[in-house]
Design a protein around this motif. Structure first.
Motif, PDB file in Angstrom:
ATOM      1  N   LEU A   4       4.253 -13.142  -7.965  1.00 38.75           N
ATOM      2  CA  LEU A   4       5.107 -12.713  -6.866  1.00 38.75           C
ATOM      3  C   LEU A   4       4.329 -11.825  -5.919  1.00 38.75           C
ATOM      4  O   LEU A   4       3.636 -10.909  -6.354  1.00 38.75           O
ATOM      5  CB  LEU A   4       6.304 -11.928  -7.397  1.00 38.75           C
TER       6      LEU A   4
ATOM      7  N   LEU B  91       4.409  -2.748  -4.042  1.00 44.26           N
ATOM      8  CA  LEU B  91       4.197  -3.383  -5.346  1.00 44.26           C
ATOM      9  C   LEU B  91       3.101  -4.423  -5.250  1.00 44.26           C
ATOM     10  O   LEU B  91       3.152  -5.324  -4.416  1.00 44.26           O
ATOM     11  CB  LEU B  91       5.477  -4.085  -5.789  1.00 44.26           C
TER      12      LEU B  91
ATOM     13  N   ILE C 148      -4.283 -14.228 -14.149  1.00 50.54           N
ATOM     14  CA  ILE C 148      -4.517 -13.576 -12.871  1.00 50.54           C
ATOM     15  C   ILE C 148      -5.122 -12.196 -13.119  1.00 50.54           C
ATOM     16  O   ILE C 148      -4.629 -11.429 -13.931  1.00 50.54           O
ATOM     17  CB  ILE C 148      -3.206 -13.424 -12.073  1.00 50.54           C
TER      18      ILE C 148
ATOM     19  N   TYR D  24       3.298  -9.770 -16.978  1.00 43.30           N
ATOM     20  CA  TYR D  24       2.570  -9.247 -15.816  1.00 43.30           C
ATOM     21  C   TYR D  24       2.498  -7.724 -15.870  1.00 43.30           C
ATOM     22  O   TYR D  24       3.357  -7.062 -16.454  1.00 43.30           O
ATOM     23  CB  TYR D  24       3.315  -9.602 -14.509  1.00 43.30           C
TER      24      TYR D  24
ATOM     25  N   PHE E  29       5.119  -9.247  -2.958  1.00 40.39           N
ATOM     26  CA  PHE E  29       6.275  -8.485  -2.487  1.00 40.39           C
ATOM     27  C   PHE E  29       6.105  -8.051  -1.038  1.00 40.39           C
ATOM     28  O   PHE E  29       4.994  -7.763  -0.576  1.00 40.39           O
ATOM     29  CB  PHE E  29       6.466  -7.233  -3.345  1.00 40.39           C
TER      30      PHE E  29
ATOM     31  N   TYR F 124       2.338  -4.858 -12.783  1.00 47.81           N
ATOM     32  CA  TYR F 124       2.375  -4.537 -11.364  1.00 47.81           C
ATOM     33  C   TYR F 124       2.174  -3.040 -11.191  1.00 47.81           C
ATOM     34  O   TYR F 124       2.587  -2.245 -12.031  1.00 47.81           O
ATOM     35  CB  TYR F 124       3.729  -4.912 -10.748  1.00 47.81           C
TER      36      TYR F 124
ATOM     37  N   ILE G 253       0.562  -7.041  -7.740  1.00 46.89           N
ATOM     38  CA  ILE G 253       0.259  -7.553  -9.063  1.00 46.89           C
ATOM     39  C   ILE G 253      -1.149  -7.128  -9.469  1.00 46.89           C
ATOM     40  O   ILE G 253      -2.064  -7.057  -8.638  1.00 46.89           O
ATOM     41  CB  ILE G 253       0.408  -9.085  -9.122  1.00 46.89           C
TER      42      ILE G 253
ATOM     43  N   GLU H 156      -6.284  -9.394 -10.390  1.00 42.10           N
ATOM     44  CA  GLU H 156      -6.340  -9.169  -8.951  1.00 42.10           C
ATOM     45  C   GLU H 156      -7.279  -8.032  -8.586  1.00 42.10           C
ATOM     46  O   GLU H 156      -6.844  -6.946  -8.230  1.00 42.10           O
ATOM     47  CB  GLU H 156      -4.939  -8.882  -8.406  1.00 42.10           C
TER      48      GLU H 156
END
Lengths: 114, 113
Positions: free
Chosen positions: B101, A43, A56, A33, B103, A35, A45, A58
């Motif tokens: 995830l 944080l 993914i 990943y 957050f 981030y 992604i 985003e």
């Protein structure tokens, strides 16, 4: 022996430049990943790759292009850098499936665009 | 869209005191994580909570998960200065390769002598 390593740790560059951040993990994980952590420490992604496949994305600007040459590497290339790209970028990895693990993070790359 | 809310966002406490950080999330999840971040450093995994009623403890920190209430807590007992850091909860939604995830905004904990 670092589990998730990123280079460089610091990156200062001018607007309009193109730069890359490299990431490698030696944990044998199948998923990696990117981030982004902004100045308020939030944080979010950006990308996820599972077995070298993009899973993914985003809503990240097209100027950001991840590349995964193999399961252990996920690099991030950024074109035409803008002031707003200044942030800390974290690479992470995890193992999905039955042995689903938490994400392990690299030490971060602090990008400053001037 | 999954929302993860932590509170408080800032916590200043004296050594020896107890306090709790709360993490609420908006949709069903099967796993929740707590991370610690020291200034200028990476995120360190503290706890992985996988089921309703899960409770885990490490030193002065104890984390719990109530999936029905969509709430996790991180309890600090008899705080010491070394616990000063930013604490994040993170929620994972669904399994499969779409795992990611989300957050919370983090809780900046300052423990004063």
């Amino acid at each position: 022996d670092t589990a998730v390593s990123q280079t460089p740790k610091y990156l200062v560059t001018q607007m309009g430049n193109d730069k890359s951040i490299k990431c490698e993990q030696n944990l044998g994980h199948d998923t990696m990943y990117w981030y982004k952590q902004d100045s308020k420490k939030f944080l979010k992604i950006m990308f996820s790759y599972n077995n070298k496949e993009l899973i993914i994305n985003e809503t990240v600007p097209n100027r950001f292009s991840p590349k995964s040459p193999d399961k252990a590497h996920l690099n991030l290339h950024i074109n035409s850098l803008e002031l707003g790209d200044s942030a800390v970028y974290f690479c992470a990895s995890s193992q999905l499936g039955e042995m689903n693990t938490e994400a392990f993070f690299g030490q971060g790359t602090r990008l400053t665009v001037v | 869209e999954l929302k993860v809310e932590q509170n408080p966002l800032f916590l200043s406490m004296q050594e020896g005191k107890n306090y709790t950080i709360y993490c609420n999330y908006s949709t069903t999840s099967d796993r929740l994580y707590w991370y610690r971040q020291d200034p200028g450093k990476s995120l360190e995994s503290l706890f992985v909570l996988l089921s309703n009623g899960a409770v885990k403890q490490e030193g002065r920190l104890m984390a719990s998960l109530d999936t029905k209430a969509r709430l996790s807590t991180l309890h600090i007992t008899a705080a010491v200065h070394d616990l000063s850091a930013t604490y994040f909860c993170a929620v994972a939604v669904s399994g499969g390769s779409n795992y990611k995830l989300t957050f919370g905004k983090g809780t900046l904990l300052t423990v004063n002598p």
